[in-house]
Design a protein around this motif. Structure first.
Motif, short mmCIF file in Angstrom:
data_model
loop_
_atom_site.label_atom_id
_atom_site.label_comp_id
_atom_site.label_asym_id
_atom_site.label_seq_id
_atom_site.Cartn_x
_atom_site.Cartn_y
_atom_site.Cartn_z
N THR A 158 30.30 34.63 -23.22
CA THR A 158 31.19 33.46 -23.23
C THR A 158 30.61 32.40 -24.16
OG1 THR A 158 30.07 32.47 -21.32
CG2 THR A 158 31.97 33.89 -20.87
N ALA A 159 31.43 31.43 -24.49
CA ALA A 159 31.00 30.34 -25.37
C ALA A 159 29.92 29.50 -24.72
CB ALA A 159 32.20 29.46 -25.74
N VAL A 160 29.12 28.85 -25.53
CA VAL A 160 28.10 27.92 -25.04
C VAL A 160 28.79 26.77 -24.31
CG1 VAL A 160 26.26 26.34 -25.73
CG2 VAL A 160 26.55 28.51 -26.93
N LYS A 161 28.24 26.37 -23.19
CA LYS A 161 28.81 25.29 -22.40
C LYS A 161 28.96 24.03 -23.26
CE LYS A 161 28.25 22.76 -18.05
NZ LYS A 161 27.38 22.56 -16.85
N GLU A 168 24.58 16.92 -24.73
CA GLU A 168 24.98 15.98 -23.69
C GLU A 168 25.53 16.76 -22.50
OE1 GLU A 168 26.53 12.04 -25.33
OE2 GLU A 168 27.58 13.51 -26.54
N ARG A 169 25.74 16.06 -21.40
CA ARG A 169 26.40 16.68 -20.25
C ARG A 169 27.89 16.71 -20.52
NH1 ARG A 169 28.78 14.80 -15.64
NH2 ARG A 169 28.21 12.64 -16.11
N PRO A 170 28.47 17.91 -20.68
CA PRO A 170 29.89 17.98 -21.04
C PRO A 170 30.78 17.33 -19.98
CG PRO A 170 28.81 20.10 -21.34
CD PRO A 170 27.85 19.24 -20.60
N TYR A 221 31.74 16.33 -25.58
CA TYR A 221 31.36 17.73 -25.64
C TYR A 221 30.10 17.90 -26.49
CZ TYR A 221 36.16 17.95 -24.03
OH TYR A 221 37.31 17.74 -23.32
N ARG A 222 29.48 19.06 -26.36
CA ARG A 222 28.28 19.32 -27.16
C ARG A 222 28.62 19.66 -28.60
NH1 ARG A 222 24.86 22.69 -22.51
NH2 ARG A 222 24.32 20.83 -21.31
#
Length: 436
Positions: A6-9, A116-118, A123-124
């Motif tokens: 899956t994609a990076v958070k 950062e905290r999404p 978003y990151r």
């Protein structure tokens, strides 16, 4: 079965039809930038880490906490995924001596990266659109950039976006203010949180940007930078305000507005909405007259802004706005696979004339025919196409295609209208493009 990846958070896929909204916004921006004579610049996503440490400030949140930095395994070079793009644009302008023949107006679009905290609107991997005017010292260019952003909100149909202004003055004025701030916060050290205590002597101006509600009263009573500005800085700020007022641009003065990077001087500004919760700033910028020299270029004035694409698109949704999503002009109905060579030849001719055509394609791993006429018409209607092109055996036997309007009518193969000779289908295409 292999593990599903899956994609990076915090780094999101942008899928159709949502990607069409991004393209719509980008098209609006390109057209507007052209009217203001701003030209596109594209810089690398990876830059030397030193560019951001030197340009943004070593004790800013971005440099201290948020950058994705790494060492190049081949040569040991310290590299960083860009957390913003003003520094990159300035690096490119200095490296290529772009100001040798006068100032430049530039704009960019692309992804930025911060650890950062999404959360909603944060978003990151996020995307920015920015405008930078380099080589121009006058207040009129500060105002022009603000007018450019305001014009974009109008183009996008956005409402209730307010403008906040401040002036950070010049370095010597900021030094005087810095000394007053340190003295003030030292006197009230018992009210400072740990983050503020850490920054008291390294970067006290950042304390004014605190989100700690327990410190708001303390911050409100702190010395104001605007009270330390000299005659030239005040005159520059007055000129900006006068131009905005002449153009009917409402604004408020926020003496605590400092922005998150250390490179700003004189005018700073933010466009803010109350519709997105804590992530209310959709665009911000200001003047940065010393950044070019700071990263090794020849001294030159500059001013610019950047907007958050995700936040702007979210605001459009919140306010009920709608992007013009693309739909094909026509959908090709193909009853028999034997017709495909003629169909594709015809569609290619139409596409060459600028007509958008979606061809029905057989479903399934092994195609068993093209599907029923009823199912094809359902797909044609769902596509949003204005017309169905029906390549039936009877039509092709006459060297023709049946053209049926789809919008506002029930979809029924038996209602197909208007036979168009394949040899002269270009005439129909021209009529279609003219809106007939």
């Amino acid at each position: 079965m292999a593990e599903k990846l899956t994609a990076v958070k915090g780094m999101n896929d942008i899928l159709p039809p949502d990607s069409a909204r991004w393209e719509w916004l980008e098209d609006k921006v390109r057209a507007l930038m052209a009217r203001y004579a701003y030209r596109n610049i594209r810089t690398p996503i990876v830059e030397p880490t030193a560019l951001f440490v030197r340009g943004l400030g070593e004790v800013t949140d971005i440099v201290e906490k948020e950058m994705y930095s790494f060492e190049d395994r081949l040569n040991g070079e310290a590299l960083t995924l860009r957390p913003e793009n003003t520094a990159g644009v300035v690096r490119a302008v200095a490296e290529h001596s772009m100001l040798y023949d006068g100032g430049k107006r530039l704009y960019y679009m692309g992804p930025m990266f911060r650890h950062e905290r999404p959360q909603r609107g944060r978003y990151r991997q996020f995307h920015q659109i920015g405008a930078e005017a380099l080589g121009f010292p006058g207040a009129e260019v500060d105002a022009e950039l603000i007018l450019l952003a305001d014009a974009l909100w109008k183009e996008l149909g956005l409402k209730d976006v307010r403008l906040e202004l401040n002036s950070l003055g010049q370095p010597d004025e900021r030094r005087q203010h810095r000394a007053a701030l340190i003295s003030y916060f030292e006197t009230n050290a018992d009210q400072l949180d740990e983050e503020a205590k850490r920054r008291l002597h390294s970067n006290p101006l950042r304390i004014l940007d605190t989100k700690n509600p327990k410190m708001q009263a303390l911050v409100e009573a702190a010395p104001r930078l605007i009270d330390f500005l000299g005659e030239a800085s005040l005159a520059h700020f007055s000129s900006v305000k006068a131009i905005l007022e002449a153009n009917g641009i409402a604004y408020s003065i926020n003496p605590r507005l400092v922005r998150g990077m250390d490179y700003y001087n004189l005018t700073v500004f933010e466009f803010i909405t109350d519709s997105l919760g804590s992530q209310g700033t959709i665009c911000g910028g200001g003047r940065y007259d010393y950044l070019i020299e700071q990263i090794g270029g020849k001294a030159a004035p500059a001013v610019g802004w950047a907007l958050g694409v995700e936040r702007v698109l979210e605001l459009i949704r919140e306010q009920g706005g709608a992007a013009d999503l693309p739909v094909p002009d026509a959908y090709a109905i193909v009853p028999e696979t034997s017709a495909l060579p003629v169909v594709l030849k015809t569609l290619q001719a139409l596409r060459a004339l600028g007509v958008s055509v979606q061809m029905h394609a057989a479903a399934g791993a092994v195609a068993d025919g093209m599907g029923s006429m009823k199912s094809q018409f359902k797909k044609a209607d769902a596509s949003g196409a204005r017309f169905a092109l029906i390549f039936g055996a009877a039509e092709l036997a006459q060297g023709s295609v049946a053209v049926k309007p789809l919008r506002g009518e029930k979809v029924d193969a038996a209602q197909a209208q208007t036979l168009q000779p394949l040899a002269t289908v270009a005439l129909w295409a021209h009529s279609l493009r003219a809106g007939v």
